[in-house]
Design an enzyme around this catalytic site. Sequence first.
Site, PDB file in Angstrom:
ATOM      1  N   CYS A   5      -5.140   3.014  20.869  1.00 25.49           N
ATOM      2  CA  CYS A   5      -5.076   1.722  21.583  1.00 25.49           C
ATOM      3  C   CYS A   5      -3.818   0.927  21.248  1.00 25.49           C
ATOM      4  O   CYS A   5      -3.656  -0.196  21.717  1.00 25.49           O
ATOM      5  CB  CYS A   5      -6.320   0.887  21.264  1.00 25.49           C
TER       6      CYS A   5
ATOM      7  N   ASP B 121      -8.367   5.960  -4.987  1.00 28.65           N
ATOM      8  CA  ASP B 121      -7.270   6.919  -5.163  1.00 28.65           C
ATOM      9  C   ASP B 121      -7.616   8.369  -4.848  1.00 28.65           C
ATOM     10  O   ASP B 121      -6.726   9.223  -4.800  1.00 28.65           O
ATOM     11  CB  ASP B 121      -6.695   6.812  -6.589  1.00 28.65           C
TER      12      ASP B 121
ATOM     13  N   ASN C  24     -12.727   3.057  -7.179  1.00 28.53           N
ATOM     14  CA  ASN C  24     -11.344   3.503  -6.991  1.00 28.53           C
ATOM     15  C   ASN C  24     -11.140   4.054  -5.584  1.00 28.53           C
ATOM     16  O   ASN C  24     -12.033   4.677  -5.020  1.00 28.53           O
ATOM     17  CB  ASN C  24     -10.989   4.573  -8.033  1.00 28.53           C
TER      18      ASN C  24
ATOM     19  N   ALA D  36     -11.202   6.579 -21.508  1.00 28.02           N
ATOM     20  CA  ALA D  36     -12.115   7.396 -20.706  1.00 28.02           C
ATOM     21  C   ALA D  36     -11.891   8.894 -20.924  1.00 28.02           C
ATOM     22  O   ALA D  36     -12.853   9.662 -21.035  1.00 28.02           O
ATOM     23  CB  ALA D  36     -11.928   7.048 -19.228  1.00 28.02           C
TER      24      ALA D  36
ATOM     25  N   HIS E  32     -15.171   1.024  -2.408  1.00 31.96           N
ATOM     26  CA  HIS E  32     -14.058   0.210  -1.898  1.00 31.96           C
ATOM     27  C   HIS E  32     -13.157   0.975  -0.932  1.00 31.96           C
ATOM     28  O   HIS E  32     -12.030   0.559  -0.692  1.00 31.96           O
ATOM     29  CB  HIS E  32     -13.252  -0.364  -3.079  1.00 31.96           C
TER      30      HIS E  32
ATOM     31  N   ARG F 220       1.832   1.923  -3.478  1.00 33.08           N
ATOM     32  CA  ARG F 220       0.727   2.539  -4.225  1.00 33.08           C
ATOM     33  C   ARG F 220       0.550   4.006  -3.836  1.00 33.08           C
ATOM     34  O   ARG F 220       0.306   4.864  -4.681  1.00 33.08           O
ATOM     35  CB  ARG F 220      -0.571   1.760  -3.992  1.00 33.08           C
TER      36      ARG F 220
ATOM     37  N   TYR G 139       0.828  -1.215   0.000  1.00 36.56           N
ATOM     38  CA  TYR G 139       0.000   0.000   0.000  1.00 36.56           C
ATOM     39  C   TYR G 139       0.861   1.264   0.000  1.00 36.56           C
ATOM     40  O   TYR G 139       0.497   2.267  -0.617  1.00 36.56           O
ATOM     41  CB  TYR G 139      -1.031  -0.031   1.151  1.00 36.56           C
TER      42      TYR G 139
ATOM     43  N   THR H 122     -14.124   0.033 -16.060  1.00 26.90           N
ATOM     44  CA  THR H 122     -14.133  -1.096 -15.114  1.00 26.90           C
ATOM     45  C   THR H 122     -14.282  -2.401 -15.880  1.00 26.90           C
ATOM     46  O   THR H 122     -15.004  -2.456 -16.876  1.00 26.90           O
ATOM     47  CB  THR H 122     -15.235  -0.971 -14.031  1.00 26.90           C
ATOM     48  N   SER H 123     -13.589  -3.440 -15.388  1.00 26.43           N
ATOM     49  CA  SER H 123     -13.675  -4.754 -16.034  1.00 26.43           C
ATOM     50  C   SER H 123     -15.007  -5.426 -15.727  1.00 26.43           C
ATOM     51  O   SER H 123     -15.293  -6.496 -16.257  1.00 26.43           O
ATOM     52  CB  SER H 123     -12.506  -5.640 -15.592  1.00 26.43           C
TER      53      SER H 123
HETATM   54  N1  APR Z   1     -10.076   4.270 -20.314  1.00 29.30           N
HETATM   55  C1  APR Z   1     -11.124   3.452 -20.034  1.00 29.30           C
HETATM   56  N2  APR Z   1     -10.967   2.188 -19.614  1.00 29.30           N
HETATM   57  C2  APR Z   1      -9.710   1.728 -19.479  1.00 29.30           C
HETATM   58  C3  APR Z   1      -8.584   2.516 -19.754  1.00 29.30           C
HETATM   59  C4  APR Z   1      -8.796   3.851 -20.186  1.00 29.30           C
HETATM   60  N3  APR Z   1      -7.792   4.693 -20.468  1.00 29.30           N
HETATM   61  N4  APR Z   1      -7.472   1.778 -19.498  1.00 29.30           N
HETATM   62  C5  APR Z   1      -7.899   0.575 -19.090  1.00 29.30           C
HETATM   63  N5  APR Z   1      -9.259   0.535 -19.086  1.00 29.30           N
HETATM   64  C6  APR Z   1     -10.160  -0.554 -18.684  1.00 29.30           C
HETATM   65  C7  APR Z   1      -9.637  -1.949 -18.947  1.00 29.30           C
HETATM   66  O1  APR Z   1      -9.975  -2.363 -20.274  1.00 29.30           O
HETATM   67  C8  APR Z   1     -10.377  -2.761 -17.876  1.00 29.30           C
HETATM   68  O2  APR Z   1     -11.613  -3.252 -18.375  1.00 29.30           O
HETATM   69  O3  APR Z   1     -10.313  -0.462 -17.295  1.00 29.30           O
HETATM   70  C9  APR Z   1     -10.660  -1.735 -16.771  1.00 29.30           C
HETATM   71  C10 APR Z   1      -9.844  -1.944 -15.510  1.00 29.30           C
HETATM   72  O4  APR Z   1     -10.249  -3.148 -14.915  1.00 29.30           O
HETATM   73  P1  APR Z   1      -9.710  -3.621 -13.484  1.00 29.30           P
HETATM   74  O5  APR Z   1      -8.231  -3.484 -13.443  1.00 29.30           O
HETATM   75  O6  APR Z   1     -10.296  -4.948 -13.227  1.00 29.30           O
HETATM   76  O7  APR Z   1     -10.295  -2.499 -12.502  1.00 29.30           O
HETATM   77  P2  APR Z   1     -11.690  -2.443 -11.758  1.00 29.30           P
HETATM   78  O8  APR Z   1     -12.805  -2.926 -12.622  1.00 29.30           O
HETATM   79  O9  APR Z   1     -11.799  -1.082 -11.175  1.00 29.30           O
HETATM   80  O10 APR Z   1     -11.469  -3.490 -10.587  1.00 29.30           O
HETATM   81  C11 APR Z   1     -12.458  -3.641  -9.612  1.00 29.30           C
HETATM   82  O11 APR Z   1     -11.012  -5.055  -8.378  1.00 29.30           O
HETATM   83  O12 APR Z   1      -9.023  -5.724  -7.374  1.00 29.30           O
HETATM   84  C12 APR Z   1     -10.089  -4.956  -7.315  1.00 29.30           C
HETATM   85  O13 APR Z   1     -10.657  -3.612  -5.502  1.00 29.30           O
HETATM   86  C13 APR Z   1     -10.057  -3.570  -6.790  1.00 29.30           C
HETATM   87  O14 APR Z   1     -11.658  -1.790  -7.097  1.00 29.30           O
HETATM   88  C14 APR Z   1     -10.936  -2.817  -7.752  1.00 29.30           C
HETATM   89  C15 APR Z   1     -11.841  -3.912  -8.293  1.00 29.30           C
END
Ligand code: APR
Length: 250
Positions: free
Chosen positions: A154, A108, A106, A235, A123, A74, A71, A192-193
């Site tokens: 504590c 961050d 996120n 994005a 999160h 990061r 952490y 997001t994935s």
């Molecule tokens: N613009 C838009 N999307 C993008 C870009 C960009 N410039 N770059 C990457 N991506 C996309 C990728 O294609 C992917 O689908 O962002 C996504 C990132 O996916 P993850 O890394 O899985 O992130 P996320 O979905 O936020 O993960 C969810 O998983 O491990 C955990 O707690 C952590 O909050 C996080 C959660």
Amino acid sequence: MCDNFSQQVEQAADWIRSAERLSAMTGAGVSAESGVPTFRGAGGLWEGRRAEEMATPEAFRADPACVWRFYNMRRDRLLQCAPNAAHQALAEIEKDRTDFCLITQNVDGLHRAAGSRNVVELHGDIWIDRCGVCDYAERVTEVSQAPIPRCPKCDGMMRPGVVWFGETLPPDAIDAAQTAAAQCAVMLVIGTSSMVQPAASLAMVAQHHGAKVIEINPESTPLTADANLVIAEKAGTAMAAIAKALSQPE
Ligand code: APR
């Protein structure tokens, strides 16, 4: 479905303009253009590393100093990062509306840094240290030099204020996110994935209640086939174009 970028942007802007309530769900991809690594995919934080090694209560119990090193690495990196065009566009869109809820996975803090106000952090927040024993929590701005920070109240071990795998989400955050998903007319799902629950299911909650779902992601995800509009772009590019279209007279 429109296949050309400017038509997609116009379509998104039209839906957003006429939406009584708007929600957005963001993931690590929204911060990628700020230099924050994503979790999955090439160069992602979990590449070659199992999430359970760093982001679970079991990992912290087994080796708290190791989890803190992760952490702190990061946090160090985040100190070099600033909000990008996507964060700024979302903050800009919020200025003209009273009904906008930004749900983020996120930790961050870049949405708030860009000026977004109604942010639900599903999160947690990487810049919070909280005690693993008592209820003490504090906001930090620097990377601690201590291998494991201790609680000033504590003397328990402090931990980062993020939600780890296997932990429940903050109840207020999940309630607010579910309400925003159920009530919105349009939900933007950006960077997001769509692999981690319960965040991933919020788009389906929105759609089930009649909302149009707009996905912005250069890669396809489990959501892509169900989204009402897919903008396969970064994005920053897509959100800046949508904010610009919204700022112009119809
Ligand atoms: N613009 C838009 N999307 C993008 C870009 C960009 N410039 N770059 C990457 N991506 C996309 C990728 O294609 C992917 O689908 O962002 C996504 C990132 O996916 P993850 O890394 O899985 O992130 P996320 O979905 O936020 O993960 C969810 O998983 O491990 C955990 O707690 C952590 O909050 C996080 C959660």
